[in-house]
Design an enzyme around this catalytic site. Structure first.
Site, mmCIF file in Angstrom:
data_model
loop_
_atom_site.group_PDB
_atom_site.id
_atom_site.type_symbol
_atom_site.label_atom_id
_atom_site.label_comp_id
_atom_site.label_asym_id
_atom_site.label_seq_id
_atom_site.Cartn_x
_atom_site.Cartn_y
_atom_site.Cartn_z
ATOM 1 N N SER A 1 41.806 22.677 -0.919
ATOM 2 C CA SER A 1 40.499 23.336 -0.898
ATOM 3 C C SER A 1 40.470 24.597 -0.048
ATOM 4 O O SER A 1 39.501 24.855 0.676
ATOM 5 C CB SER A 1 39.399 22.346 -0.473
ATOM 6 O OG SER A 1 39.325 21.280 -1.401
ATOM 7 N N GLY B 1 44.664 25.899 -5.405
ATOM 8 C CA GLY B 1 44.386 25.462 -6.762
ATOM 9 C C GLY B 1 43.146 26.140 -7.316
ATOM 10 O O GLY B 1 43.180 27.283 -7.780
ATOM 11 N N GLY B 2 42.002 25.448 -7.226
ATOM 12 C CA GLY B 2 40.754 25.913 -7.842
ATOM 13 C C GLY B 2 40.411 27.370 -7.573
ATOM 14 O O GLY B 2 40.083 28.120 -8.500
ATOM 15 N N HIS C 1 54.494 18.303 -6.041
ATOM 16 C CA HIS C 1 53.034 18.356 -5.877
ATOM 17 C C HIS C 1 52.492 16.922 -5.935
ATOM 18 O O HIS C 1 53.006 16.090 -6.682
ATOM 19 C CB HIS C 1 52.413 19.224 -6.983
ATOM 20 C CG HIS C 1 50.972 19.540 -6.715
ATOM 21 N ND1 HIS C 1 49.963 18.627 -6.961
ATOM 22 C CD2 HIS C 1 50.372 20.637 -6.198
ATOM 23 C CE1 HIS C 1 48.809 19.162 -6.597
ATOM 24 N NE2 HIS C 1 49.024 20.390 -6.133
ATOM 25 N N ASN D 1 48.173 27.960 -7.682
ATOM 26 C CA ASN D 1 48.632 26.869 -8.561
ATOM 27 C C ASN D 1 47.582 26.703 -9.657
ATOM 28 O O ASN D 1 46.516 26.133 -9.415
ATOM 29 C CB ASN D 1 48.782 25.576 -7.745
ATOM 30 C CG ASN D 1 49.178 24.402 -8.629
ATOM 31 O OD1 ASN D 1 49.627 24.589 -9.758
ATOM 32 N ND2 ASN D 1 49.018 23.193 -8.113
ATOM 33 N N TRP D 2 47.900 27.226 -10.829
ATOM 34 C CA TRP D 2 46.921 27.163 -11.926
ATOM 35 C C TRP D 2 46.797 25.764 -12.516
ATOM 36 O O TRP D 2 45.867 25.489 -13.263
ATOM 37 C CB TRP D 2 47.315 28.146 -13.038
ATOM 38 C CG TRP D 2 47.136 29.586 -12.697
ATOM 39 C CD1 TRP D 2 46.707 30.119 -11.505
ATOM 40 C CD2 TRP D 2 47.378 30.706 -13.566
ATOM 41 N NE1 TRP D 2 46.672 31.492 -11.586
ATOM 42 C CE2 TRP D 2 47.075 31.878 -12.840
ATOM 43 C CE3 TRP D 2 47.826 30.833 -14.886
ATOM 44 C CZ2 TRP D 2 47.208 33.157 -13.395
ATOM 45 C CZ3 TRP D 2 47.965 32.101 -15.440
ATOM 46 C CH2 TRP D 2 47.647 33.247 -14.690
ATOM 47 N N LYS D 3 47.758 24.906 -12.219
ATOM 48 C CA LYS D 3 47.788 23.556 -12.825
ATOM 49 C C LYS D 3 47.693 23.685 -14.349
ATOM 50 O O LYS D 3 48.212 24.649 -14.918
ATOM 51 C CB LYS D 3 46.673 22.670 -12.254
ATOM 52 C CG LYS D 3 46.582 22.734 -10.742
ATOM 53 C CD LYS D 3 45.725 21.644 -10.166
ATOM 54 C CE LYS D 3 45.505 21.902 -8.689
ATOM 55 N NZ LYS D 3 45.020 20.758 -7.957
ATOM 56 N N GLU E 1 50.048 15.669 -7.350
ATOM 57 C CA GLU E 1 49.660 15.204 -8.695
ATOM 58 C C GLU E 1 50.890 14.732 -9.466
ATOM 59 O O GLU E 1 50.817 13.793 -10.251
ATOM 60 C CB GLU E 1 48.923 16.338 -9.438
ATOM 61 C CG GLU E 1 47.533 16.548 -8.853
ATOM 62 C CD GLU E 1 46.986 17.959 -8.959
ATOM 63 O OE1 GLU E 1 47.512 18.762 -9.745
ATOM 64 O OE2 GLU E 1 46.018 18.259 -8.227
ATOM 65 N N GLY F 1 41.398 19.598 -4.283
ATOM 66 C CA GLY F 1 40.395 19.591 -5.346
ATOM 67 C C GLY F 1 39.115 18.853 -4.960
ATOM 68 O O GLY F 1 38.275 18.572 -5.809
ATOM 69 N N GLU G 1 49.992 19.604 2.040
ATOM 70 C CA GLU G 1 48.742 19.442 1.293
ATOM 71 C C GLU G 1 48.215 18.023 1.467
ATOM 72 O O GLU G 1 48.701 17.098 0.796
ATOM 73 C CB GLU G 1 48.981 19.691 -0.193
ATOM 74 C CG GLU G 1 49.521 21.058 -0.515
ATOM 75 C CD GLU G 1 49.190 21.453 -1.947
ATOM 76 O OE1 GLU G 1 48.495 22.467 -2.109
ATOM 77 O OE2 GLU G 1 49.578 20.735 -2.883
HETATM 78 C C1 PEP Z 1 46.671 22.488 -5.180
HETATM 79 O O1 PEP Z 1 46.603 22.552 -6.394
HETATM 80 O O2 PEP Z 1 47.769 22.390 -4.658
HETATM 81 C C2 PEP Z 1 45.434 22.527 -4.408
HETATM 82 C C3 PEP Z 1 45.529 22.551 -3.098
HETATM 83 O O3 PEP Z 1 44.251 22.539 -5.088
HETATM 84 P P1 PEP Z 1 42.794 22.971 -4.489
HETATM 85 O O4 PEP Z 1 42.995 24.283 -3.804
HETATM 86 O O5 PEP Z 1 41.914 23.060 -5.679
HETATM 87 O O6 PEP Z 1 42.392 21.903 -3.525
#
Ligand code: PEP
Length: 253
Positions: A215, A236-237, A97, A9-11, A99, A175, A169
């Site tokens: 994470s 994500g990251g 998601h 997930n590049w966001k 967010e 994050g 999640e």
């Molecule tokens: C996400 O964007 O869904 C996510 C889990 O981010 P991260 O891996 O950075 O926690």
């Protein structure tokens, strides 16, 4: 055998050129996927066609949208429909998601509409659920997630459910660098599967992929993915760094 999936997930990160370079770097590793393994890149809308063409010819690699609107079409300036995504060849879309739920006030009822529109358009939704920290601390996470599933997902037929991927999640892990333990992840994934089994039967529950997100890193992916009810991750990251994401892909079982 149910699908094991590494989903990026590049966001709202990376320019077009940076995104293209990242895909090149990952594909250069030539990681061959088994039939039951998939890699999905959820990229910003303007990069979808570039991503699809980068992935063309790569078996089991897919581009995904990060969102779509909860109405079919019409006067909704700036929004993108599931049908539009399908019309440019997109096969997956992230729905709900945390967010989007938090910053764009997406409700379980809106997400139910999105799921319907995705499925009607032939797009497989990656449906996100998960609890905030206060709910986890109150030991109410199982009930909280169950409500999310009931209110957004449980109106679907068993056949429609077969096209859904679930991503659990926990919001407190997204994050933050704070990952759920394997025990925490396994416990709630098994609970999600049992709730699905109670509604749709064991066969449907055994067939649905439930990803863990929060994470996921190169260093913890293998351990998380080895849990019997964790079928990969939504990342994500760590999906923004080729060396990390390729390790995460290789951690798929
Ligand atoms: C996400 O964007 O869904 C996510 C889990 O981010 P991260 O891996 O950075 O926690």
């Amino acid at each position: 055998m149910r699908k094991q999936i590494a989903a990026a997930n590049w966001k709202m990160n990376l320019t077009y050129k940076q995104g293209e370079q990242l895909l090149d770097d990952i594909l250069e590793e030539r990681i061959a996927l088994a039939d039951h393994q998939q890699v999905i890149f959820a990229v910003p809308f303007p990069y979808l066609i570039m991503t699809s063409s980068e992935l063309a010819g790569e078996a089991n690699y897919f581009a995904a949208a990060q969102n779509c609107y909860h109405k079919k079409s019409g006067a909704f300036t700036g929004e993108v429909s599931a049908e539009m995504l399908e019309s440019v060849g997109i096969k997956y879309c992230v729905v709900g998601h945390s967010e989007r739920r938090e910053y764009f006030s997406e409700t379980n009822a809106m997400l139910a509409e999105k799921l319907d529109l995705c499925l009607a358009a032939g797009i497989k939704p990656i449906f996100c659920c998960g609890e905030p920290l206060t709910i986890r601390e109150a030991d109410q996470h199982n009930n909280f997630v169950e409500t999310q599933l009931r209110e957004s997902l449980f109106h679907l037929s068993a056949q429609q459910l077969g096209d859904v991927v679930i991503a659990y999640e926990p919001i407190w892990a997204i994050g933050t660098g704070k990952t759920a333990t394997t025990e925490q992840a396994q416990e709630i994934h098994a609970h999600i599967r049992s709730v699905i089994a109670a509604k749709y039967g064991k066969k449907a529950a055994d067939g649905i992929s439930i990803l863990y997100g929060g994470s996921v890193k190169a260093g913890n992916a293998k351990e998380l993915f080895s849990c019997p009810d964790v079928d990969g991750g939504l990342v994500g990251g760590a999906s923004l760094v080729a060396a990390d994401f390729t390790k995460i892909i290789r951690a798929l079982s």
